[in-house]
Design an enzyme around this catalytic site. Structure first.
Site, PDB file in Angstrom:
ATOM      1  N   GLU A 128       9.372  -3.882  11.156  1.00  0.00           N
ATOM      2  CA  GLU A 128       9.391  -2.701  10.143  1.00  0.00           C
ATOM      3  C   GLU A 128      10.388  -1.832  10.847  1.00  0.00           C
ATOM      4  O   GLU A 128       9.551  -1.553  11.943  1.00  0.00           O
ATOM      5  CB  GLU A 128       8.833  -1.858   8.713  1.00  0.00           C
ATOM      6  CG  GLU A 128       9.108  -0.265   8.728  1.00  0.00           C
ATOM      7  CD  GLU A 128       7.819  -0.242   7.777  1.00  0.00           C
ATOM      8  OE1 GLU A 128       6.891  -1.058   6.852  1.00  0.00           O
ATOM      9  OE2 GLU A 128       8.350   1.195   7.309  1.00  0.00           O
ATOM     10  N   GLU A 176      -1.086  -5.349   8.865  1.00  0.00           N
ATOM     11  CA  GLU A 176      -0.324  -4.620   9.960  1.00  0.00           C
ATOM     12  C   GLU A 176      -1.022  -4.886  11.160  1.00  0.00           C
ATOM     13  O   GLU A 176      -2.134  -5.041  11.450  1.00  0.00           O
ATOM     14  CB  GLU A 176      -0.439  -3.895   9.966  1.00  0.00           C
ATOM     15  CG  GLU A 176       0.557  -2.964   8.439  1.00  0.00           C
ATOM     16  CD  GLU A 176       0.528  -1.112   8.283  1.00  0.00           C
ATOM     17  OE1 GLU A 176       0.245  -0.747   8.916  1.00  0.00           O
ATOM     18  OE2 GLU A 176       0.619  -1.173   6.905  1.00  0.00           O
ATOM     19  N   ASP A 231      -0.800  -6.251   0.307  1.00  0.00           N
ATOM     20  CA  ASP A 231      -1.328  -5.154   0.850  1.00  0.00           C
ATOM     21  C   ASP A 231      -3.027  -5.358   1.389  1.00  0.00           C
ATOM     22  O   ASP A 231      -3.306  -5.102   0.978  1.00  0.00           O
ATOM     23  CB  ASP A 231      -0.733  -3.737   1.577  1.00  0.00           C
ATOM     24  CG  ASP A 231       0.684  -4.076   2.329  1.00  0.00           C
ATOM     25  OD1 ASP A 231       1.067  -4.760   2.988  1.00  0.00           O
ATOM     26  OD2 ASP A 231       1.234  -3.370   1.841  1.00  0.00           O
ATOM     27  N   ASP A 234       0.875  -1.802   0.329  1.00  0.00           N
ATOM     28  CA  ASP A 234      -0.162  -0.029   0.151  1.00  0.00           C
ATOM     29  C   ASP A 234       1.417   1.518   0.424  1.00  0.00           C
ATOM     30  O   ASP A 234       0.931   2.108  -0.283  1.00  0.00           O
ATOM     31  CB  ASP A 234      -1.213  -0.023   1.427  1.00  0.00           C
ATOM     32  CG  ASP A 234      -0.744  -0.052   2.658  1.00  0.00           C
ATOM     33  OD1 ASP A 234       1.058   0.028   2.612  1.00  0.00           O
ATOM     34  OD2 ASP A 234      -0.795   0.255   2.970  1.00  0.00           O
ATOM     35  N   SER A 235       2.788   0.997  -0.197  1.00  0.00           N
ATOM     36  CA  SER A 235       3.008   1.797   0.386  1.00  0.00           C
ATOM     37  C   SER A 235       3.002   2.858  -1.510  1.00  0.00           C
ATOM     38  O   SER A 235       3.665   3.695  -1.814  1.00  0.00           O
ATOM     39  CB  SER A 235       4.587   1.804  -0.110  1.00  0.00           C
ATOM     40  OG  SER A 235       4.763   0.472  -1.010  1.00  0.00           O
ATOM     41  N   LYS A 281      -0.750  -9.975   3.568  1.00  0.00           N
ATOM     42  CA  LYS A 281      -0.672  -9.173   4.564  1.00  0.00           C
ATOM     43  C   LYS A 281      -0.794  -8.000   5.485  1.00  0.00           C
ATOM     44  O   LYS A 281      -1.635  -7.337   4.887  1.00  0.00           O
ATOM     45  CB  LYS A 281       0.801  -8.228   4.088  1.00  0.00           C
ATOM     46  CG  LYS A 281       1.830  -7.539   5.727  1.00  0.00           C
ATOM     47  CD  LYS A 281       2.997  -6.658   4.561  1.00  0.00           C
ATOM     48  CE  LYS A 281       3.329  -6.017   3.620  1.00  0.00           C
ATOM     49  NZ  LYS A 281       3.195  -4.816   4.777  1.00  0.00           N
TER      50      LYS A 281
END
Ligand code: KIV
Length: 263
Positions: free
Chosen positions: A181, A114, A83, A44-45, A112
């Site tokens: 991270e 978070e 993501d 999602d970057s 993925k």
């Protein structure tokens, strides 16, 4: 042959490092896998590097589905991880399953998510129903406002302990991979040693089982974030392909990240 979770598992068991880069389109998917990148992360970057936003918070599930489809069209060998964007994994395990299923239908092989132990129930719900999960801890960019910025995590004894416990809980819940991270290298090493699943580091030192960088960062294209762990691989390369091959080789041979690029 297509890279799968089992391929990564075998590499981990043979102490062979694997490489991950973010990827958002079909052309780069082909370039990256031809240069030896094992895993393409549709991150999602893309909110930052493609859409020009300051954070990843406005990225939607439809954005992720679109870019996952593009990457899946270009990738024949590399494993595709997508993501779960903000708001798609926080409500309930059922809601998350619904959303993750759409990313799998678009071509992702693993999603993925978070978050630490708070996501344990969701990770268990998905993995027990056939959706592999990579858990993402440490600096989780979707919580940037909670953290008050993109800051190193786990530097106090209490927060380090919390991260170790989070990692253990997520592994027990069924996570196939753990991404860390922006955490101190010594802590990431400790977590890697206590777990029995591969770890992926970004700003987490060289002891992780794999490394990831944002493509546009390692090509020196995205200059907004000047973080210590980012290395510009274009500096000593004549082409994008050479830069990517150098990254793959450096990770596989434990030359990246070095002391200069860790905390
Ligand atoms: O979205 C992304 O690119 C990521 C990496 C920073 C790991 O999650």
């Amino acid at each position: 042959m297509k890279t799968t979770i089992s391929t990564l598992r075998k590499m981990y068991e043979n102490s062979e490092k694997f490489t991950v880069l973010t990827c958002y389109d079909a052309l780069f998917a082909r370039i990256l896998e031809n240069c030896g990148v094992d895993v393409l992360l549709v991150g999602d970057s893309l909110g930052n590097v493609i859409q020009g936003e300051k954070t990843t918070l406005s990225v939607t599930l439809d954005d992720m589905i679109y870019h996952t489809r593009c990457v899946a069209r270009g990738a024949e060998k590399a494993l595709i991880m997508a993501d779960m964007p903000f708001g798609t994994s926080q409500l309930s395990p059922q809601h998350t399953f619904d959303n993750a299923g759409k990313l799998l239908a678009a071509g992702a092989q693993i999603v993925k998510i978070e978050g630490g132990r708070i996501m344990a129930e969701t990770v268990a719900f998905l993995t027990q129903r056939g959706i592999p999960v990579c858990a993402h801890i440490g600096l989780t960019p979707q919580s940037v406002h909670q953290f008050g910025g993109y800051k190193l995590q786990g530097h106090s004894e209490t927060s380090a302990r919390q991260l170790i416990d989070d990692a253990r809980i997520l592994e027990e819940s069924g996570a196939a991979l753990l991404l860390m991270e922006l955490v101190p290298a010594a802590l990431a090493k400790q977590i890697t040693e206590v777990l029995h699943i591969p770890t992926i580091g970004i700003g987490a030192g060289g002891a992780c089982s794999a490394q990831v960088l944002v493509l546009h960062d390692m090509l020196g294209l995205y200059q907004e974030k000047k973080l210590k762990f980012i290395k510009n691989f274009m500096e000593n390369a004549c082409s994008i392909q050479e830069a990517i091959r150098n990254y793959v080789e450096a990770v596989k041979n434990n030359r990246f990240p070095d002391r200069e690029h860790e905390y």
